[in-house]
Scaffold this motif. Sequence first.
Motif, short mmCIF file in Angstrom:
data_model
loop_
_atom_site.label_atom_id
_atom_site.label_comp_id
_atom_site.label_asym_id
_atom_site.label_seq_id
_atom_site.Cartn_x
_atom_site.Cartn_y
_atom_site.Cartn_z
N ARG A 12 -7.22 -2.59 8.08
CA ARG A 12 -7.76 -3.15 6.82
C ARG A 12 -7.58 -4.67 6.77
NH1 ARG A 12 -9.64 0.44 3.35
NH2 ARG A 12 -8.95 2.59 3.53
N LEU A 13 -6.42 -5.15 7.19
CA LEU A 13 -6.19 -6.60 7.21
C LEU A 13 -7.16 -7.29 8.17
CD1 LEU A 13 -2.29 -6.69 7.14
CD2 LEU A 13 -3.84 -7.46 5.32
N ALA A 14 -7.36 -6.70 9.34
CA ALA A 14 -8.29 -7.29 10.32
C ALA A 14 -9.72 -7.31 9.77
CB ALA A 14 -8.24 -6.52 11.64
N CYS A 15 -10.10 -6.25 9.12
CA CYS A 15 -11.43 -6.17 8.53
C CYS A 15 -11.59 -7.22 7.43
CB CYS A 15 -11.68 -4.77 8.00
SG CYS A 15 -13.39 -4.49 7.56
N GLU A 16 -10.56 -7.40 6.60
CA GLU A 16 -10.60 -8.39 5.53
C GLU A 16 -10.80 -9.80 6.09
OE1 GLU A 16 -7.01 -7.88 3.27
OE2 GLU A 16 -7.66 -5.93 2.48
N ARG A 17 -10.35 -10.03 7.30
CA ARG A 17 -10.52 -11.34 7.95
C ARG A 17 -11.85 -11.44 8.69
NH1 ARG A 17 -5.71 -14.91 10.07
NH2 ARG A 17 -4.33 -14.69 8.30
N GLU A 58 -6.41 7.75 19.80
CA GLU A 58 -7.76 8.31 19.97
C GLU A 58 -8.19 9.08 18.72
OE1 GLU A 58 -7.55 10.30 23.77
OE2 GLU A 58 -7.94 8.41 24.83
N ARG A 59 -7.27 9.79 18.06
CA ARG A 59 -7.61 10.45 16.79
C ARG A 59 -8.00 9.43 15.73
NH1 ARG A 59 -2.97 13.40 17.92
NH2 ARG A 59 -1.79 12.29 16.29
N CYS A 60 -7.44 8.23 15.82
CA CYS A 60 -7.74 7.16 14.87
C CYS A 60 -8.99 6.38 15.25
CB CYS A 60 -6.55 6.21 14.76
SG CYS A 60 -5.11 6.94 13.97
N GLY A 61 -9.64 6.72 16.37
CA GLY A 61 -10.89 6.08 16.73
C GLY A 61 -10.81 5.02 17.82
N TYR A 62 -9.66 4.85 18.43
CA TYR A 62 -9.51 3.87 19.53
C TYR A 62 -10.04 4.48 20.82
CZ TYR A 62 -6.64 1.03 16.45
OH TYR A 62 -6.20 0.25 15.42
N LEU A 64 -1.24 1.76 11.29
CA LEU A 64 -2.51 1.36 11.91
C LEU A 64 -3.58 1.09 10.86
CD1 LEU A 64 -2.84 3.74 14.99
CD2 LEU A 64 -2.54 1.25 15.01
N ASP A 65 -3.66 1.95 9.86
CA ASP A 65 -4.65 1.77 8.81
C ASP A 65 -4.46 0.43 8.10
OD1 ASP A 65 -6.86 2.79 7.15
OD2 ASP A 65 -5.35 2.83 5.57
N ALA A 66 -3.21 0.07 7.81
CA ALA A 66 -2.93 -1.21 7.16
C ALA A 66 -3.36 -2.37 8.05
CB ALA A 66 -1.44 -1.31 6.81
N ALA A 67 -3.08 -2.29 9.35
CA ALA A 67 -3.49 -3.35 10.28
C ALA A 67 -5.01 -3.46 10.35
CB ALA A 67 -2.91 -3.08 11.67
N MET A 123 0.84 -1.18 0.00
CA MET A 123 0.00 0.00 0.00
C MET A 123 0.89 1.24 0.00
SD MET A 123 -2.72 -1.05 2.92
CE MET A 123 -2.64 -2.78 3.32
N ARG A 124 0.59 2.20 -0.82
CA ARG A 124 1.35 3.45 -0.87
C ARG A 124 0.51 4.56 -0.27
NH1 ARG A 124 5.70 4.94 -4.09
NH2 ARG A 124 6.86 3.06 -4.35
N TYR A 125 1.14 5.36 0.58
CA TYR A 125 0.46 6.47 1.22
C TYR A 125 1.29 7.73 1.03
CZ TYR A 125 -2.01 2.78 3.62
OH TYR A 125 -2.77 1.67 3.91
N PRO A 126 0.74 8.75 0.40
CA PRO A 126 1.51 10.00 0.29
C PRO A 126 1.53 10.74 1.62
CG PRO A 126 -0.65 10.27 -0.71
CD PRO A 126 -0.55 8.83 -0.27
N VAL A 127 2.68 11.17 2.00
CA VAL A 127 2.88 12.00 3.18
C VAL A 127 3.60 13.23 2.66
CG1 VAL A 127 4.02 12.14 5.44
CG2 VAL A 127 3.06 9.98 4.67
N PRO A 128 3.33 14.41 3.21
CA PRO A 128 4.05 15.58 2.69
C PRO A 128 5.56 15.31 2.58
CG PRO A 128 2.44 16.23 4.32
CD PRO A 128 2.47 14.72 4.31
N HIS A 129 6.08 15.46 1.39
CA HIS A 129 7.51 15.34 1.09
C HIS A 129 8.05 13.92 1.18
CE1 HIS A 129 7.39 19.66 1.13
NE2 HIS A 129 6.99 19.66 2.39
N LEU A 130 7.23 12.91 1.41
CA LEU A 130 7.73 11.54 1.37
C LEU A 130 6.60 10.58 1.05
CD1 LEU A 130 7.54 9.77 4.52
CD2 LEU A 130 8.37 12.04 4.97
N VAL A 131 6.98 9.45 0.48
CA VAL A 131 6.02 8.39 0.19
C VAL A 131 6.42 7.18 1.03
CG1 VAL A 131 5.10 6.84 -1.57
CG2 VAL A 131 5.56 9.23 -2.14
N VAL A 132 5.46 6.67 1.79
CA VAL A 132 5.70 5.55 2.69
C VAL A 132 4.94 4.34 2.17
CG1 VAL A 132 5.36 4.72 5.05
CG2 VAL A 132 6.01 7.10 4.65
#
Length: 177
Positions: A109-114, A135-139, A104-107, A1-10
């Motif tokens: 998505r994988l959990a949801c897929e299962r 908490e910002r991510c909904g936990y 966290l988003d990748a984790a 999965m590619r995620y754009p972040v300002p000035h870098l791609v992770v």
Amino acid sequence: MRYPVPHLVVDVKPVTRCDVPLLEAHLPFGVPGKHADRSVRQSEGRVVYLIAWYNGAPIGHALLKWQGADEDHIASVLQGTCPDVEDLFVLESFRSQGVGRRILDAAERLACERGFQYIGLSVGVDNPRARALYERCGYRDAGLGPLREHLEYLDASGRRQTWDEICVYLTKPLHYS
């Protein structure tokens, strides 16, 4: 999965056996052999070891454990219905740039897929920065109270080390389609 972040791609993807030497070179923190062990556990289908990459170098990781948290108090309450994210880590120079959120988003998505409806993680009570991210991510606090996490291991020089932390357990409902 590619995620754009300002000035870098992770890129966030599961570890491969070929990645282990790079992880040892760039992320040599913690228990010796940790990365190799996690790669083996992933090949057995028990976990997914997610690695965040930037320009071909690992800059962060998290372990997604399908059976859930290891601590008896958490496991007895959640009874394997909630995979656990353990050891979310981002190199200091890459913090506050969205890398942890992408792991966290990748984790999630994988959990949801299962087919899981929840995902959880522990956070140290003395780590407000990480808790704010979660908490910002909904936990949200799972209501299990403060929990002591403890680990004993031999470091790279063969000395016995201990790690203790008082944590709270957070969960998040998963709503991906």
